[in-house]
Scaffold this active site. Structure first.
Site, short mmCIF file in Angstrom:
data_model
loop_
_atom_site.label_atom_id
_atom_site.label_comp_id
_atom_site.label_asym_id
_atom_site.label_seq_id
_atom_site.Cartn_x
_atom_site.Cartn_y
_atom_site.Cartn_z
N CYS A 41 0.72 -1.23 -0.02
CA CYS A 41 0.11 0.08 -0.08
C CYS A 41 0.88 1.40 0.02
O CYS A 41 0.14 2.37 -0.23
CB CYS A 41 -0.89 -0.01 1.31
SG CYS A 41 -2.11 -1.38 1.27
N HIS A 81 -8.98 3.87 -1.87
CA HIS A 81 -7.45 3.30 -1.66
C HIS A 81 -7.14 2.56 -2.88
O HIS A 81 -6.98 1.31 -3.08
CB HIS A 81 -7.43 2.58 -0.52
CG HIS A 81 -6.04 2.18 -0.28
ND1 HIS A 81 -5.05 2.56 -0.74
CD2 HIS A 81 -5.35 0.92 0.40
CE1 HIS A 81 -3.74 1.81 -0.36
NE2 HIS A 81 -4.23 0.83 0.34
N CYS A 90 0.24 2.43 6.36
CA CYS A 90 0.74 1.24 7.09
C CYS A 90 0.72 0.21 5.76
O CYS A 90 0.36 0.46 4.62
CB CYS A 90 -0.63 0.34 7.67
SG CYS A 90 -2.15 0.24 6.91
#
Length: 404
Positions: free
Chosen positions: A91, A358, A388
């Site tokens: 991510c 996202h 994260c």
């Protein structure tokens, strides 16, 4: 060490990451081209001056496979001498790509580089690239693998965040994002996506759900309870964290990040290249860091990454005016704020991935641009973007706005 200066940031709108989403009809290379051409055209850039293009892509297979960054460079009409590379730190990939571009400039090995990312989650779904962490039983057992949703619920259980706490944060994200769009706060960075006929396909974040309330969120069922209870992942988490005794399943679609499509690009260069073009630098990248953290709980790394990046910049938490932490799950944000002692009034002031979505490989570059735009709008100076990361990691970047 030379300064790495941000001259521009652009992003596409986020389209719903499913077959009915506005961007689903466009291959990911089209989204990457939109961002790369925008950063070129807005800055009247001779692309022969670009030393590298680095794009984050989390599922680098099929339409996102091979080396999409280099092919996107060519497809965008950049000079053929411009190289390209794609990277994957889950991510945080878009932010890491930008940090890598900055590192090249800081070291003097590049005068100008583009960092960013792209992800078409509607066309290349999460998990498409597989890999042994989740699919090889021996590796999974050794690393105590659990899906991220279980990790998010573990955080909430361990630190006592209730379903109401998480839903309140999620509703606030929706409210802030809706207000940001109403007030035009994203206008500087968002560029519309067009089809081959020049027709606008999408010019706004499509995933947003204005009017979301704590009460409406309360009607949603936990998303990860079956995974945890029926597939044994709760037992794995409790084995690693016996103090929790059991996992409270409190995350659902409304307080977790949305699945979307999108791309972003950040133009990073030296002072010398800026003088050549007459550009005004918008910010200086002061420091960045990535760290490893315990992989079962997985999502607690951003705070330590932020501390490490701030230390490298010669700063501490009290020097930061605004924070952007990717809203992978509501508990991630709450843990980040509690760990660093932050006021939520300074965190994700324009909402986050719970409201906006996202797009895995692009998000890091997107939130960096959002952070810079808001520092300028509020006439503030220092910001930190953090995410994260899967398998237990965290990434953070410190920027300092340069006033006109």
């Amino acid at each position: 060490m030379a300064d790495a200066l941000i001259y521009d940031t652009v992003r596409t709108p986020r389209g719903k990451g499913k077959a009915g989403g506005a961007l689903h009809t466009l291959a990911p290379i089209e989204l990457a081209r939109t961002a790369l051409q925008a950063v070129r055209d807005r800055n009247e850039l001779d692309t022969a001056d670009v030393d590298d293009v680095i794009l984050g892509i989390v599922e680098p297979v099929d339409e996102q496979g091979s080396n999409l960054a280099r092919v996107a460079v060519l497809y965008s009409g950049y000079d053929q001498g411009v190289p390209g590379v794609q990277i994957n730190r889950y991510c945080a990939s878009g932010l890491v790509a930008t940090n890598m571009a900055a590192a090249q400039v800081m070291s003097g090995q590049s005068q100008l580089a583009v960092g960013g990312g792209v992800e078409s989650m509607s066309r290349v779904p999460m998990g498409s690239s597989r890999g042994p962490w989740a699919t090889d039983p021996q590796v999974s057992m050794y690393t105590r693998f659990v899906p991220q949703g279980i990790s998010a619920d573990l955080i909430a259980t361990k630190w006592g965040y209730s379903r109401t706490d998480l839903d309140t944060l999620a509703a606030t994200s929706q409210e802030r994002a809706a207000q940001a769009w109403q007030e035009g706060r994203f206008a500087r960075s968002v560029v519309p996506v067009r089809d081959h006929n020049g027709v606008v396909v999408l010019d706004h974040d499509e995933y947003l759900r204005p009017g979301t309330t704590v009460e409406s969120l309360a009607t949603l069922k936990p998303a990860f309870q079956q995974l945890g209870e029926h597939y044994g992942f709760d037992a794995v988490a409790v084995q690693r964290y016996p103090e929790v005794e059991g996992i409270e399943h409190v995350h659902h679609a409304g307080n977790s990040s949305g699945i979307v499509d999108g791309a972003a690009a950040v133009l990073v260069g030296s002072r010398e290249i800026g003088r050549k073009y007459g550009w005004r630098p918008r910010a200086r990248i002061r420091g960045f860091a990535s760290i490893g953290s315990e992989p079962t709980i997985m999502l607690t790394g951003p705070a330590d990454a932020a501390r490490k990046a701030l230390k490298r910049a010669g700063m501490d938490v009290g020097d930061v005016d605004l924070w952007e932490i990717n809203e992978a799950f509501a508990s991630v944000v709450m843990r980040f704020e509690e760990d660093l002692g932050l006021d939520h009034a300074t965190v994700n002031v324009n909402g986050g991935a719970i409201a906006l979505g996202h797009p895995l490989g692009a998000t890091g570059a997107m939130i960096l641009g959002t952070l810079l735009d808001e520092l300028e709008r509020r006439d503030l100076t220092v910001g930190v973007a953090a995410l994260c990361v899967g398998a237990g990691m965290g990434t953070a970047t410190v920027i300092e706005r340069i006033e006109a």
